[in-house]
Motif scaffolding. Sequence first.
Motif, short mmCIF file in Angstrom:
data_model
loop_
_atom_site.label_atom_id
_atom_site.label_comp_id
_atom_site.label_asym_id
_atom_site.label_seq_id
_atom_site.Cartn_x
_atom_site.Cartn_y
_atom_site.Cartn_z
N ASN A 221 0.82 -1.21 0.00
CA ASN A 221 0.00 0.00 0.00
C ASN A 221 0.86 1.27 0.00
OD1 ASN A 221 -2.79 0.98 0.05
ND2 ASN A 221 -2.29 1.82 2.07
N GLY A 222 2.03 1.20 -0.61
CA GLY A 222 2.84 2.39 -0.73
C GLY A 222 3.54 2.81 0.54
N GLY A 223 3.79 1.88 1.45
CA GLY A 223 4.53 2.20 2.67
C GLY A 223 3.70 2.67 3.84
N VAL A 224 2.37 2.64 3.72
CA VAL A 224 1.51 3.06 4.82
C VAL A 224 0.38 2.06 4.99
CG1 VAL A 224 2.00 5.51 4.54
CG2 VAL A 224 0.09 4.49 3.30
N LEU A 225 -0.19 2.03 6.19
CA LEU A 225 -1.35 1.19 6.42
C LEU A 225 -2.58 1.81 5.76
CD1 LEU A 225 -1.13 0.07 10.16
CD2 LEU A 225 -1.33 -1.44 8.19
N PRO A 226 -3.47 1.00 5.20
CA PRO A 226 -4.71 1.55 4.65
C PRO A 226 -5.52 2.26 5.74
CG PRO A 226 -4.39 -0.74 3.97
CD PRO A 226 -3.36 -0.45 5.01
N ASP A 227 -6.32 3.22 5.35
CA ASP A 227 -7.14 3.96 6.31
C ASP A 227 -8.02 3.01 7.11
OD1 ASP A 227 -6.09 6.31 5.42
OD2 ASP A 227 -7.72 6.74 4.01
N GLY A 228 -7.98 3.16 8.44
CA GLY A 228 -8.82 2.35 9.32
C GLY A 228 -8.28 0.98 9.61
N ALA A 229 -7.10 0.64 9.05
CA ALA A 229 -6.56 -0.71 9.21
C ALA A 229 -5.49 -0.77 10.27
CB ALA A 229 -6.00 -1.20 7.88
N VAL A 248 -8.44 5.59 18.06
CA VAL A 248 -9.29 4.43 18.32
C VAL A 248 -9.46 3.67 17.02
CG1 VAL A 248 -11.57 3.60 18.96
CG2 VAL A 248 -10.52 5.42 20.28
N ALA A 249 -8.89 2.46 16.99
CA ALA A 249 -9.02 1.59 15.81
C ALA A 249 -8.60 2.30 14.54
CB ALA A 249 -10.45 1.07 15.70
N GLY A 250 -7.51 3.07 14.62
CA GLY A 250 -6.98 3.73 13.44
C GLY A 250 -7.61 5.07 13.14
N GLU A 251 -8.61 5.46 13.89
CA GLU A 251 -9.29 6.74 13.67
C GLU A 251 -8.71 7.79 14.61
OE1 GLU A 251 -13.71 8.81 14.18
OE2 GLU A 251 -13.42 6.66 14.55
#
Length: 425
Positions: A221-229, A248-251
């Motif tokens: 994913n281009g060196g980053v975690l997907p949103d919310g993951a 909280v949970a990536g948010e």
Amino acid sequence: MKALKKVIQNLDPKFEKGGKWEKMYPLYETLSTFLFTPKHVTEQGSHIRDGVDLKRTMFMVVIAMVPALLFGIYNTGHWHYELQSYLNPEQYGAYSDYLTGFGDKVLYGVLQVLPIIIVSYGVGLAIEFVFGFVRGHGLHEGFLVSGMLIPLIMPADVPLWMVGVATAFAVVIGKEVFGGTGMNIVNIALTARAFLFFAYPTAMSGDKVWKSGTSDVIAQNGGVLPDGASGATALGDMASFVGDSPMVAGEALSASMSSADLLQKFEGAYDPLHAIIGMIPGSVGETSVIAILLGAGLLLYTGVASWRIILSFFAGGFAFALLMNLIGANAYMDMPAYYHLIIGGFAFGAVFMATDPVTASQTQYGKLWYGFLGGGLAILIRVLNPAYPEGVMLAILFMNIMAPLIDHYVVQANITRRKKRFKTA
């Protein structure tokens, strides 16, 4: 079995002192006593005789850990595929459901967890055999339990070489230098975890180690975690409540949110029922309270574990969590007291770590104080020092050191009471 026992008995003279294979006696003694009760038993005098020796007691503890292990295997696979669903929603989107792809999740979990177990037992038993040959005794029984505990308190993605190094350190420095099983002053498995936690912190903490395959997802994913993951644990998110950028949970949440709003967000992301079942990220065997309590039931039924330590550990944690609620300086302290007991390694530590008969208090009243203070200290470390959100490890290791002192004061108090009664009489 009788025929096998007779064969082993016929081999005894060849392995005993003066025999042809005398140097191999430690290996022979280990294998023979694993299958049958040792022949070196008391035959007269005031001794309690029982067919359950130390090896069988340790094996009972291993059986008690099986529910946590099985659930940990499934949970590892579930969170792997849940993470994959962010990158490939069409292929893995349905895997976010707990039952969808059950077989795939179990298979992935086995392939991820089984190597950790193999490395743990392989390295630990090899070192035990070396010390056994040098000292002329069989394999010590204690590692039957430690070899399983070490994988269960590790992230599923921990590098295998780290497991090997940590196991070697724990067995040699934490156990053998003190004389082996029954002589160690701190819990062996927690020694291995503490070694990794402080030597390789990025492999034992943060938001990239608790869901297996996170590094692969980041690379894709281009060196980053997907949103919310986010791969953070519930404890990691709780600790963020005292910082400038609560998560909280990536948010990302606003630092100006009230404690009530933060707690509402948290409980929405980490439902208490899911925490009890174990459907949250964490170490392999520490997430499911139900699986852990099943093991606790077996240990208590067979008399292997002390109910005083388990009960007082939970009581101490709950009492100190309530105390934090009264202080209420931030959302972390406002967290409902019962929540601290069902997330992280609290339940696992109370059942399988604090009850270690070698490193725990030995007196009856001492066990109550040992458990209560251990549970309370775990909550204090969590809440007052968010840098170590999993306070159970440090709390139990500290109480291991304090256990002899607790027993000393309990014994001295009993002596004092007896002297007073004697004077009165």
